[in-house]
Design a protein around this motif. Structure first.
Motif, PDB file in Angstrom:
ATOM      1  N   LEU A 145     -50.804   5.008   9.390  1.00 60.03           N
ATOM      2  CA  LEU A 145     -50.723   6.460   9.134  1.00 60.03           C
ATOM      3  C   LEU A 145     -49.683   5.991   9.883  1.00 60.03           C
ATOM      4  O   LEU A 145     -48.859   5.556  10.262  1.00 60.03           O
ATOM      5  CB  LEU A 145     -51.578   7.325  10.316  1.00 60.03           C
ATOM      6  N   PRO A 146     -48.670   7.781   9.091  1.00 58.43           N
ATOM      7  CA  PRO A 146     -47.156   7.873   9.619  1.00 58.43           C
ATOM      8  C   PRO A 146     -47.385   8.850  10.358  1.00 58.43           C
ATOM      9  O   PRO A 146     -47.126  10.016  11.002  1.00 58.43           O
ATOM     10  CB  PRO A 146     -46.784   9.281   7.951  1.00 58.43           C
ATOM     11  N   VAL A 198     -57.278  13.022   9.009  1.00 54.51           N
ATOM     12  CA  VAL A 198     -57.450  13.211   7.372  1.00 54.51           C
ATOM     13  C   VAL A 198     -56.216  14.370   7.056  1.00 54.51           C
ATOM     14  O   VAL A 198     -55.205  14.530   6.064  1.00 54.51           O
ATOM     15  CB  VAL A 198     -58.705  14.778   7.396  1.00 54.51           C
ATOM     16  N   GLU A 199     -55.440  15.005   8.221  1.00 56.51           N
ATOM     17  CA  GLU A 199     -53.977  16.033   8.409  1.00 56.51           C
ATOM     18  C   GLU A 199     -52.935  14.544   7.703  1.00 56.51           C
ATOM     19  O   GLU A 199     -52.112  14.785   7.252  1.00 56.51           O
ATOM     20  CB  GLU A 199     -53.854  16.582   9.409  1.00 56.51           C
ATOM     21  N   LEU A 200     -53.142  13.479   9.071  1.00 60.45           N
ATOM     22  CA  LEU A 200     -52.315  12.613   8.483  1.00 60.45           C
ATOM     23  C   LEU A 200     -52.270  11.688   6.985  1.00 60.45           C
ATOM     24  O   LEU A 200     -51.184  11.327   6.714  1.00 60.45           O
ATOM     25  CB  LEU A 200     -52.303  11.255   9.629  1.00 60.45           C
ATOM     26  N   ILE A 245     -56.461   4.549  12.966  1.00 59.26           N
ATOM     27  CA  ILE A 245     -57.567   5.364  12.457  1.00 59.26           C
ATOM     28  C   ILE A 245     -58.001   5.513  13.991  1.00 59.26           C
ATOM     29  O   ILE A 245     -58.552   4.350  14.310  1.00 59.26           O
ATOM     30  CB  ILE A 245     -58.527   5.157  11.917  1.00 59.26           C
ATOM     31  N   GLU A 246     -58.031   6.768  13.701  1.00 59.87           N
ATOM     32  CA  GLU A 246     -58.985   7.290  15.198  1.00 59.87           C
ATOM     33  C   GLU A 246     -60.607   7.505  15.389  1.00 59.87           C
ATOM     34  O   GLU A 246     -60.959   7.291  16.671  1.00 59.87           O
ATOM     35  CB  GLU A 246     -58.070   8.470  16.145  1.00 59.87           C
ATOM     36  N   LYS A 285     -62.650  13.978   4.660  1.00 65.26           N
ATOM     37  CA  LYS A 285     -62.978  14.943   5.866  1.00 65.26           C
ATOM     38  C   LYS A 285     -64.231  14.237   6.604  1.00 65.26           C
ATOM     39  O   LYS A 285     -64.965  14.688   7.752  1.00 65.26           O
ATOM     40  CB  LYS A 285     -63.697  16.305   5.123  1.00 65.26           C
ATOM     41  N   GLY A 286     -65.825  13.317   5.851  1.00 64.18           N
ATOM     42  CA  GLY A 286     -66.538  13.086   6.146  1.00 64.18           C
ATOM     43  C   GLY A 286     -66.762  11.473   6.608  1.00 64.18           C
ATOM     44  O   GLY A 286     -67.588  11.285   7.885  1.00 64.18           O
TER      45      GLY A 286
END
Length: 328
Positions: free
Chosen positions: A157-158, A203-205, A165-166, A195-196
């Motif tokens: 992830l950026p 998701v935003e990242l 991933i959290e 989203k699922g």
């Protein structure tokens, strides 16, 4: 020898001698401690059994000059950073003889990042794995096709603070690859799947990561240099900041400007060194000697009325008025 001369001798000779060995083998921590003990004694001017006061902590001396230190190397961290350079070579220089020999012997079916520890491996190989552990802490994956990146296990992830991933692992998706999250028809992220599976922040990242419409290989990069290539200096700084995490301070920038000002002065090295010691309150004025139970009285010998601190001895003492007024 002045402390400015000792600084040059330590950096150019003492800390440079074991560099080649440390780039190949992991030195025992006890040996690194012994070498640093000799360096500290030499820096503060100890001769034989005559003990000298160590005015500043070794951790502070190992900071860059721009941050208030002397730029000495923490040998254990420097050792790990050098070994990480070898692991980086095994990750990227795949045409070298070094890579071909170690690849065939120790990790024939996967990359250096997945190579397991082997009791039959040489000490040099075990040392390189120590450097590999440093890379695993800091490297990031640059998404291409996504086939080589594990969604849950890799840092892709950026985000500097949270590159992994959290969201909690979803049963049935343990071996999920990033390529599965990409729509094969449009070559864009599958928003519904994202989203699922993940939190809104994840998701935003993920959606902020650009995708290439062509088939591109996933690449491991080092995010702490502009070009994404690992360097020993960046590795050493990463280790230092990782072991001594500090919250950002509003006074950090002004303090750094003070250190930069001191070391950029066009004066003799011993004068800059004296100013550095003054700012660290590491001068044998009476107040400091009393604190260390060497003297019982800290009253200034000139004015006979105030405690002799560093700022008093250099500036505030009333007997210094004529001295400072004579300076043009």
């Amino acid at each position: 020898m002045s402390q400015a001369g000792r600084e040059i001798l330590i950096k150019a000779v003492v800390q440079a001698i074991p560099t080649y060995t440390m780039s190949c083998f992991k030195l025992p921590l006890g040996l690194c401690g012994d070498i640093e003990s000799i360096i500290r004694k030499f820096w503060w001017g100890q001769k034989g059994d005559r003990r000298k006061i160590h005015w500043v902590k070794w951790d502070t001396l190992c900071k860059p000059k721009a941050e208030g230190g002397m730029g000495f190397k923490d040998l254990a961290n420097f050792n790990d950073a050098l070994l990480a350079k070898q692991a980086w070579r095994l990750l990227h220089q795949k045409n070298s003889l070094f890579y071909k020999v170690f690849k065939e012997r120790f990790f024939p079916h996967f990359s250096i990042l997945e190579a397991p520890y082997s009791s039959s491996g040489s000490y040099a190989w075990h040392s390189i794995l120590k450097g590999r552990d440093l890379l695993l802490k800091g490297v990031r994956w640059r998404v291409g096709s996504g086939d080589a990146i594990s969604v849950w296990n890799d840092a892709w992830l950026p985000s500097t603070a949270h590159p992994r991933i959290e969201a909690q692992l979803v049963p049935g998706f343990e071996d999920l690859k990033v390529s599965t999250l990409i729509d094969p028809a449009t070559k864009k992220w599958d928003v519904n799947m994202l989203k699922g599976l993940f939190t809104p922040h994840d998701v935003e990242l993920i959606l902020s990561i650009p995708l290439c419409p062509n088939a591109v290989e996933d690449v491991v990069v080092w995010p702490f240099t502009p070009l994404g290539t690992y360097t020993v200096r960046s590795g050493t700084r990463f280790l230092t900041s990782d072991q001594t995490p500090e919250l950002p301070s509003v006074t950090a920038q002004p303090e750094n400007e003070v250190w930069k000002l001191i070391w950029s002065l066009n004066v003799q090295s011993k004068v800059r060194n004296f100013l550095w010691r003054s700012c660290h309150n590491s001068i044998p004025v009476k107040q400091n000697l009393k604190r260390r139970h060497i003297l019982h009285d800290d009253v200034c010998e000139l004015c006979k009325c105030e405690s002799e601190s560093v700022i008093h001895a250099l500036w505030e003492c009333s007997q210094l008025t004529q001295v400072w007024e004579s300076v043009p």
